[in-house]
Scaffold this active site. Structure first.
Site, PDB file in Angstrom:
ATOM      1  N   SER A  48       0.798  -1.226   0.000  1.00 39.28           N
ATOM      2  CA  SER A  48       0.000   0.000   0.000  1.00 39.28           C
ATOM      3  C   SER A  48       0.832   1.278   0.000  1.00 39.28           C
ATOM      4  O   SER A  48       0.275   2.378  -0.074  1.00 39.28           O
ATOM      5  CB  SER A  48      -0.945   0.008   1.212  1.00 39.28           C
ATOM      6  N   LYS A  60      -6.234   3.475   8.779  1.00 42.28           N
ATOM      7  CA  LYS A  60      -5.329   4.445   8.168  1.00 42.28           C
ATOM      8  C   LYS A  60      -5.898   5.860   8.245  1.00 42.28           C
ATOM      9  O   LYS A  60      -5.179   6.830   8.536  1.00 42.28           O
ATOM     10  CB  LYS A  60      -5.043   4.049   6.721  1.00 42.28           C
TER      11      LYS A  60
END
Length: 789
Positions: free
Chosen positions: A680, A723
Site C-alpha cells: 500500500s 489508516k
C-alpha cells in the site's frame, strides 16, 4: 642369589577373566589345546608346577607376550579330573608371585621364563588401621551378601594376621573383575594393597546395601498387596452374608441407574450397556476397571440430547449487545440475523463466525455477550500455541491416562449441546510432528461434517451442529485457506479517539472506580485529561492499555484517600506526568513543511493505523537504489516499480532522464527499528520520488495510500478505517485513496467522514497532481520504437 636359582622355565596357563592370588586355592576349567598340553606337562614333572598369567583381552584364544599381564602367580596342581577328552578340571594352589621375563610360544604349549617377586612386608600404624577396618568391612559385606552365614566365617577374617593374605582372600571371595584383581596383585606395598581392597570392598558394601533395600521394599509391597487382597476377599464374604453390596458393585449399580435415567442416542446406549456389562464382571483390582468406569462417567455426563432454550427476542438481544460493547455494528447485526432465522426455522444450522481484529477491541468478551443475548451456555477454549492434534480429538483409550479432547470436555462442562463455544486465537495454532490441529478443526468447523464428530477417546458420534462456534484472530495470514473457507469473516476495526472517549466514559472508568471502591465524585477525569491519556499514554487500536492506564491513575487517587485526603480529586493534564511519568508515545504529527523528496503515507498495523513519512534523496555520481528502514520484499518492489514508472514517463512529468543515469537514490522510511512491508505504500513511494526528481515539495497536509502498478494504475488496499484514523490523529485532514476503496468509507464514524476530505484516484497521475500542485503533466510522447505506417 645366582640367576639360575631364581629364574625358572615353567609351563604357562593363560587365564580368562580371573586372577589367581598367592596362598589361595582355586578350581579352574581348562579347554584350550595349548592349556591342556601345559597342564599335562606340569603334571608330568615332580613339582607339578605351572605359572598362571591373566589375559588383557578374554576374547583372544592364542595369546602372545603382549596379550598377557607382566605379573602372575606360580602354582602347584593339587587335583585333576577329566570329565571329557577335550576338557580338564584342576585345583591349583598359588605359591608365590612371579614376573614374566620371556615367553616361549613354540608348540605344543606356552613356556614362560619367570622370576619370583617377593610379597611386600611393610608395616606401620596406617597398615594396622586399614587391616582392622578391612576386617570390620568384610564382616558387613558377608552379613549383607549371606544373611545366614556362620559366624566362623567372620572370625576367619579376624584370625588372619597377614593383612596381604586377608586382602587376597577378600578379593577372591567377592569376585573382583580381572583388571582390579590384577592391580591388587601387582601392588608393591601392603599399604597400597590394603587401600585398593578397602576401596573395592566399600563399593561392594554400598551395592549390597542398595540391593537389600530394593529387595526389602519389593517384598513389603508384595506383602501389602497380599494383605489387601485377603482383606477384600474377607470383606466381600461378610457383605455377601449381610446381603450388602461391595464398593465396586455399588459403583456399577449407580452407573446403571444413571444409564436408565439419562436420554441417549440408540448407538450410544448400546455401547454404554456393553461397557457396563464388562465393568460388572471385572475385578476392581484390574487396571481396566478404572478406565471403563471413567469412560462411562464421561458418556453419561455428556449432553447428548440436552439443550438450553434460546431467547429469541430481538429487542432483548440488541439491548444486551449494546450494553456490553460499543459500536461493532456489523457483528451485532449478524447475531441478530441469526436470531431472526432461528425464530423462523428452529432447526437452522448455527453460523461459524471468525472475529478478526487487533488486540483489545473486544473479540473475546463479545463471545460472552453473544451467549448472554441468546441465553446459551458459554465455553472458551484458547488455541494459542496448541500443536498436538490429540488435544482436540482426544487420545485413544489404549494409552495410559487417556482423556477426551478439549472439545468434548467443553461440551461436558457446558452441560448443553448448543452452547456458544469460543475458539480463541485460532491464528496462533502450532504445527509439528504430533499433528496439525488446524486440520482437525476442518471437521469441527464444517456444518456438513460436525454433526457426526467422533472423538478418539469416546469413539462415538457426537453432534456439534447446534454449537455456535465463534473463533477469534488478530490476522488471517497464518490461518490455512481450507479452514478460512469454512468461517464467516467479521472484521473488528480499531476505535477512533472519540469512540475511545465514549467507551472510557461508559465502561472503563466506572469499572475501575468500582474495583477501587471510589465514586465518580471522588475521582473525576475531565475530557481534556482523558484525551491526553488516550493520545500520549496509549497507542493501540483496542482498549487494553487504556483500561490499565486508567486503572493506574485511579489507584493513585485511591492511595491519596487512604492516606487521609478527603477532598474530591479532579485530575488535570499536569497530574498525569506526576502519576504516570513522561509520555511514552509522541503521536506522529503532520510536518508543517516538507522538502522535496518527502511524502506522507499511511500504514496498517495489528495495533491500528500509523503515519509514515517516506524520505528520498539524490546521491550525485551514485548508482542504483539504496533502501533503509527495514523494508520488506513487497515494499522494496513498490519502490522499484515507482522508480521504473517515473523513469519511463520522465518526459510526461518534465523530469530530466539523465538524472536517473547520473544519480543514485536513497529511500528511507522511519522509524528504522520497526519492520515494514506491504504493497500500500506504492503511491507514496512514487510521490516522494516524483517530488525528488522534479524538485517540487509535496503537500504536507495530505496523506495517501494505495498500491501502484508498473503502468501507473492505483489498486485498492485494506485497512482504510485504521489508516484514516491515523491521519486524523496526526492532524491531517486530507487523504488520497484508491477509487475502488470509496465504498470502504462506510466503516468510518460519521464525525470522521464529516471532518476529512477524500480524494479518489485511479491512476498515479491524479495522485501526483493532488499532492504536488506545481507539477506539470505533459501529453505522453510516442514510444521511440513506434513508427507511423
Amino acid at each position: 642369589m645366582p640367576e639360575n636359582t631364581t629364574v625358572q622355565m615353567l609351563p604357562l596357563l593363560p587365564l580368562k577373566n580371573t586372577v589367581l592370588f598367592p596362598y589361595l586355592m582355586v578350581p579352574l576349567s581348562v579347554g584350550r589345546a595349548q592349556s591342556l598340553a601345559a597342564v599335562e606337562a606340569a603334571l608330568a614333572s615332580e613339582e607339578k608346577e605351572v605359572v598362571l598369567f591373566a589375559q588383557h583381552d578374554s576374547n583372544v584364544d592364542n595369546p602372545s607376550r603382549d596379550d598377557l599381564y607382566a605379573v602372575g602367580v606360580k602354582a602347584t596342581i593339587r587335583k585333576m579330573s577329566r570329565p571329557t577328552p577335550e576338557s580338564m578340571e584342576i585345583l591349583v594352589l598359588g605359591t608365590e608371585r612371579v614376573a614374566l621375563l620371556k615367553l616361549d610360544e613354540s608348540e605344543p604349549y606356552l613356556r614362560a621364563r619367570v622370576t619370583p617377586m617377593p610379597l611386600p612386608e611393610d608395616g606401620g600404624a596406617e597398615v594396622e588401621a586399614l587391616h582392622g577396618a578391612l576386617i570390620e568391612l568384610a564382616g558387613r559385606a558377608v552379613a549383607l551378601a549371606q544373611p545366614g552365614a556362620p559366624p566362623e566365617l567372620t572370625r576367619t577374617f579376624a584370625t588372619n594376621e597377614d593383612p596381604l593374605r586377608l586382602a587376597y582372600l577378600l578379593a577372591s571371595m567377592f569376585s573382583l573383575d580381572a583388571a582390579k584383581a590384577q592391580a591388587l596383585l601387582e601392588t608393591p606395598t601392603r599399604l597400597e594393597a590394603l587401600r585398593l581392597t578397602h576401596t573395592f570392598l566399600t563399593h561392594e558394601v554400598q551395592v549390597l546395601e542398595l540391593r537389600n533395600k530394593i529387595t526389602t521394599e519389593a517384598r513389603t509391597e508384595i506383602n501389602k498387596e497380599q494383605r489387601e487382597y485377603l482383606l477384600r476377599q474377607q470383606m466381600r464374604a461378610i457383605q455377601q452374608e449381610l446381603g450388602e453390596q461391595g464398593g465396586e458393585q455399588a459403583e456399577a449399580q449407580q452407573l446403571r441407574e444413571k444409564l436408565t435415567k439419562v436420554e441417549l442416542p440408540d448407538n450410544v446406549r448400546k455401547e454404554a450397556e456393553r461397557e457396563l456389562a464388562r465393568l460388572e464382571k471385572m475385578q476392581p483390582q484390574s487396571p481396566e476397571f478404572n478406565v471403563i468406569r471413567t469412560y462411562l462417567e464421561y458418556v453419561l455426563e455428556l449432553p447428548w440430547k440436552v439443550s438450553t432454550e434460546d431467547k429469541l427476542e430481538i429487542a432483548h438481544a440488541r439491548q444486551v449487545l449494546d450494553e456490553d460493547h460499543f459500536g461493532l455494528k456489523e457483528v451485532k447485526e449478524r447475531i441478530l440475523e441469526h436470531l431472526a432465522v432461528l425464530r423462523l426455522n428452529p432447526e437452522a444450522k448455527a453460523p461459524i463466525l471468525c472475529l478478526v481484529g487487533p488486540p483489545g477491541v473486544g473479540k473475546t468478551s463479545l463471545g460472552q455477550s453473544i451467549a448472554r443475548a441468546l441465553n446459551r451456555k458459554f465455553e472458551r477454549m484458547s488455541l494459542g500455541g496448541l500443536h498436538d492434534e490429540a488435544e482436540l480429538r482426544g487420545h485413544r483409550r489404549t494409552y495410559i491416562g487417556a482423556m477426551p479432547g478439549r472439545l468434548i470436555q467443553a461440551m461436558r462442562r457446558a452441560g448443553a449441546n448448543n452452547p456458544v463455544l469460543m475458539l480463541d486465537e485460532v491464528d496462533k495454532l502450532g504445527r509439528d510432528f504430533r499433528g496439525d490441529p488446524a486440520a482437525a478443526l476442518l471437521e469441527v468447523l464444517d456444518p456438513e461434517q460436525n454433526k457426526s464428530f467422533r472423538d478418539n477417546y469416546l469413539d462415538l458420534e457426537f453432534d456439534l451442529s447446534r454449537v455456535l462456534f465463534v473463533t477469534t484472530a488478530n490476522a488471517l495470514d497464518t490461518i490455512p485457506q481450507p479452514l478460512l473457507d469454512r468461517m464467516e469473516i467479521l472484521r473488528l476495526s480499531g476505535y477512533s479517539e472519540e469512540e475511545k472517549m465514549l467507551i472510557a466514559r461508559r465502561y472503563l472508568i466506572p469499572r475501575q472506580l468500582k474495583q477501587t471502591g471510589l465514586t465518580a465524585e471522588q475521582a473525576a477525569l475531565p475530557d481534556e485529561t482523558l484525551r491526553k491519556l488516550i493520545g500520549s499514554y496509549t497507542r493501540e487500536a483496542g482498549l487494553r492499555r487504556l483500561e490499565r492506564t486508567i486503572g493506574k491513575v485511579i489507584r493513585k487517587v485511591a492511595l491519596r484517600f487512604a492516606e487521609g485526603n478527603e477532598q474530591p480529586v479532579t485530575l488535570t493534564v499536569d497530574d498525569l506526568t506526576e502519576m504516570l511519568g513522561p509520555e511514552p508515545f509522541t503521536p506522529e504529527q503532520m510536518r508543517r513543511s516538507m522538502p522535496a523528496g518527502v511524502a506522507t503515507g499511511l500504514a496498517w498495523t495489528e495495533t491500528g493505523g500509523d503515519v509514515l513519512f517516506i524520505e528520498a534523496t539524490l546521491l550525485p555520481d551514485g548508482k542504483g537504489l539504496t533502501l533503509t528502514g527495514q523494508l520488506g520484499e513487497v515494499m522494496q518492489e513498490s519502490v522499484k516499480a515507482a522508480q521504473s514508472y517515473l523513469w519511463s514517463h520522465a518526459a510526461e512529468y518534465g523530469i530530466n532522464p539523465m538524472v536517473f543515469r547520473k544519480s543514485g537514490v536513497h529511500v528511507h522510511v522511519p522509524a528504522g527499528a520497526i519492520p515494514k512491508d506491504g504493497p500500500s505504500a506504492g503511491v507514496t513511494m512514487a510521490t516522494a520520488l516524483a517530488s525528488l526528481y522534479t524538485g517540487l515539495p509535496a503537500r504536507s497536509d495530505t496523506a495517501m495510500t494505495g498500491e501502484l502498478t508498473l503502468t501507473g494504475l492505483v489498486l485498492p488496499i485494506g485497512g482504510i478505517k485504521e489508516k484514516v484514523l491515523a491521519a486524523r490523529r496526526a492532524g491531517i485532514r486530507r487523504v488520497v485513496l484508491p477509487k475502488a476503496n470509496q465504498k470502504d468509507l462506510r466503516e468510518l464514524p460519521d464525525e470522521v467522514r464529516a471532518e476529512m476530505e477524500f480524494i479518489f484516484a485511479e491512476e498515479i497521475g491524479q495522485v501526483l497532481e493532488a499532492l504536488i500542485p506545481r507539477i506539470t503533466r505533459h501529453a505522453p510522447a510516442s514510444h521511440p520504437f513506434h513508427h507511423a505506417a
